[in-house]
Design a protein around this motif. Structure first.
Motif, PDB file in Angstrom:
ATOM      1  N   SER A  14       8.581  66.915 -16.116  1.00  0.00           N
ATOM      2  CA  SER A  14       8.293  67.761 -14.953  1.00  0.00           C
ATOM      3  C   SER A  14       7.600  66.956 -13.858  1.00  0.00           C
ATOM      4  CB  SER A  14       7.417  68.941 -15.385  1.00  0.00           C
ATOM      5  OG  SER A  14       7.109  69.761 -14.288  1.00  0.00           O
ATOM      6  N   LEU A  15       6.666  66.075 -14.281  1.00  0.00           N
ATOM      7  CA  LEU A  15       5.961  65.226 -13.318  1.00  0.00           C
ATOM      8  C   LEU A  15       6.915  64.254 -12.643  1.00  0.00           C
ATOM      9  CD1 LEU A  15       3.296  64.254 -12.054  1.00  0.00           C
ATOM     10  CD2 LEU A  15       3.016  62.731 -14.030  1.00  0.00           C
ATOM     11  N   LEU A  16       7.830  63.666 -13.415  1.00  0.00           N
ATOM     12  CA  LEU A  16       8.813  62.737 -12.856  1.00  0.00           C
ATOM     13  C   LEU A  16       9.744  63.444 -11.876  1.00  0.00           C
ATOM     14  CD1 LEU A  16       9.764  60.651 -16.033  1.00  0.00           C
ATOM     15  CD2 LEU A  16       8.505  59.850 -14.019  1.00  0.00           C
ATOM     16  N   ALA A  17      10.165  64.665 -12.246  1.00  0.00           N
ATOM     17  CA  ALA A  17      11.047  65.434 -11.369  1.00  0.00           C
ATOM     18  C   ALA A  17      10.342  65.772 -10.063  1.00  0.00           C
ATOM     19  CB  ALA A  17      11.498  66.709 -12.073  1.00  0.00           C
ATOM     20  N   SER A  18       9.072  66.146 -10.161  1.00  0.00           N
ATOM     21  CA  SER A  18       8.298  66.480  -8.960  1.00  0.00           C
ATOM     22  C   SER A  18       8.125  65.250  -8.072  1.00  0.00           C
ATOM     23  CB  SER A  18       6.929  67.042  -9.347  1.00  0.00           C
ATOM     24  OG  SER A  18       7.060  68.261 -10.050  1.00  0.00           O
ATOM     25  N   SER A  19       7.871  64.081  -8.701  1.00  0.00           N
ATOM     26  CA  SER A  19       7.713  62.840  -7.928  1.00  0.00           C
ATOM     27  C   SER A  19       9.010  62.475  -7.215  1.00  0.00           C
ATOM     28  CB  SER A  19       7.289  61.699  -8.861  1.00  0.00           C
ATOM     29  OG  SER A  19       6.051  61.978  -9.463  1.00  0.00           O
ATOM     30  N   ILE A  62      25.460  58.071   0.272  1.00  0.00           N
ATOM     31  CA  ILE A  62      25.606  58.231  -1.182  1.00  0.00           C
ATOM     32  C   ILE A  62      24.299  58.746  -1.783  1.00  0.00           C
ATOM     33  CG2 ILE A  62      25.940  56.993  -3.359  1.00  0.00           C
ATOM     34  CD1 ILE A  62      27.911  55.172  -1.858  1.00  0.00           C
ATOM     35  N   LEU A  63      23.182  58.188  -1.313  1.00  0.00           N
ATOM     36  CA  LEU A  63      21.875  58.640  -1.802  1.00  0.00           C
ATOM     37  C   LEU A  63      21.572  60.066  -1.328  1.00  0.00           C
ATOM     38  CD1 LEU A  63      19.821  55.341  -1.364  1.00  0.00           C
ATOM     39  CD2 LEU A  63      20.403  56.474  -3.513  1.00  0.00           C
ATOM     40  N   TRP A  64      22.013  60.402  -0.101  1.00  0.00           N
ATOM     41  CA  TRP A  64      21.909  61.799   0.367  1.00  0.00           C
ATOM     42  C   TRP A  64      22.590  62.718  -0.644  1.00  0.00           C
ATOM     43  CZ3 TRP A  64      23.617  61.805   6.246  1.00  0.00           C
ATOM     44  CH2 TRP A  64      22.509  61.484   7.044  1.00  0.00           C
ATOM     45  N   THR A  65      23.825  62.354  -0.986  1.00  0.00           N
ATOM     46  CA  THR A  65      24.621  63.199  -1.877  1.00  0.00           C
ATOM     47  C   THR A  65      23.960  63.348  -3.241  1.00  0.00           C
ATOM     48  OG1 THR A  65      26.610  62.353  -0.759  1.00  0.00           O
ATOM     49  CG2 THR A  65      26.932  63.567  -2.811  1.00  0.00           C
ATOM     50  N   GLY A  79      11.873  61.195  -3.188  1.00  0.00           N
ATOM     51  CA  GLY A  79      13.309  60.920  -3.245  1.00  0.00           C
ATOM     52  C   GLY A  79      14.020  61.132  -1.924  1.00  0.00           C
ATOM     53  N   GLY A  80      13.565  62.115  -1.140  1.00  0.00           N
ATOM     54  CA  GLY A  80      14.220  62.386   0.139  1.00  0.00           C
ATOM     55  C   GLY A  80      14.091  61.258   1.139  1.00  0.00           C
ATOM     56  N   ALA A  81      13.052  60.432   0.976  1.00  0.00           N
ATOM     57  CA  ALA A  81      12.842  59.320   1.912  1.00  0.00           C
ATOM     58  C   ALA A  81      13.635  58.078   1.527  1.00  0.00           C
ATOM     59  CB  ALA A  81      11.348  58.979   1.968  1.00  0.00           C
TER      60      ALA A  81
END
Length: 244
Positions: free
Chosen positions: A20-25, A192-195, A30-32
């Motif tokens: 859960s912590l990894l997903a939140s991080s 690709i990273l956007w997707t 991740g968006g940047a």
């Protein structure tokens, strides 16, 4: 429950907490990440023509609105932190674009925010003008939110607007590619990273039962990402045909 069963359950809870912590991080930062290859591409080529700075405009508006949406309807703090990180990332992109454009002397006229003609909106040559514009927009949103915060309709509308803008993230780039008849100067890695990121976060929204606006937004973004990737294939194929 015996000691062994208790330890297994404790290990399972620990593993789930770590995931859960990894997903939140990943959601926060991740968006940047997709903008790192585009940032490097602009630095390498000293050319900003392939990247639409209106992507920055869309994301700044979306994330400023999302912060005020959070004030009215406090959803996951992870998404609030994500908005702060994205705003800082977009300012970094705009700062680089202004520096490159000024270094190349793309225009003999320095367009400023004080020039009220619409064709020069968000095409300014000075980074501080972008900051001033965003500051004015933030103050306006703060005043309106303060006056209407008690209205549930307003809060939901604010959230819908934030996510509608975010859903249109790739549209300026899609239109720029169409106008240029090329994807040269645009980082394919970025798209690709956007997707990948949009697929991940849409799944995250569904699993965490976030407000419906979030996963609808993510689904639209995935469709636009795919359209841009199709442009890459089409324009590259068109170039090969002309060279042949």
């Amino acid at each position: 429950m015996d000691a062994e069963g208790f330890l297994q359950e404790e290990d399972l809870e620990g593993s789930w907490s770590l995931m859960s912590l990894l997903a939140s991080s990943l959601m926060v930062f991740g968006g940047a990440v997709p903008y790192v290859p585009q940032f490097k591409e602009i630095q390498r080529s000293s050319n900003t023509e392939g990247f639409s700075t209106r992507v920055c405009l869309v994301l700044l508006v979306a994330n400023i609105l999302r912060i005020f949406f959070w004030i009215g309807k406090q959803f996951e703090v992870t998404l609030l932190l994500q908005s702060v990180v994205m705003i800082l990332t977009m300012f970094a992109m705009l700062h680089l674009c202004c520096a490159v454009q000024n270094a190349n002397q793309v225009s003999t006229k320095q367009h400023r925010i004080t020039d009220l003609r619409f064709q020069y909106f968000w095409k300014w040559s000075v980074f501080e003008d972008y900051l001033l514009c965003c500051f004015g927009f933030t103050v306006l949103c703060a005043v309106i939110t303060l006056l209407l915060m008690d209205s549930e309709v307003f809060v939901e509308t604010l959230g819908s607007l934030a996510l509608m803008f975010e859903a249109m993230l790739g549209m300026p780039q899609l239109l720029q590619n169409f106008h240029n008849r090329s994807t040269r100067g645009m980082s394919v890695k970025m798209v690709i990273l956007w997707t990948a990121g949009d697929i991940f976060k849409t799944t995250y929204f569904i699993i965490n039962e976030s407000p419906a606006q979030f996963w609808v937004c993510g689904s639209v973004q995935i469709l636009i990402d795919v359209a841009i990737l199709l442009q890459v294939l089409f324009y590259n194929q068109d170039t090969r045909v002309k060279l042949g």
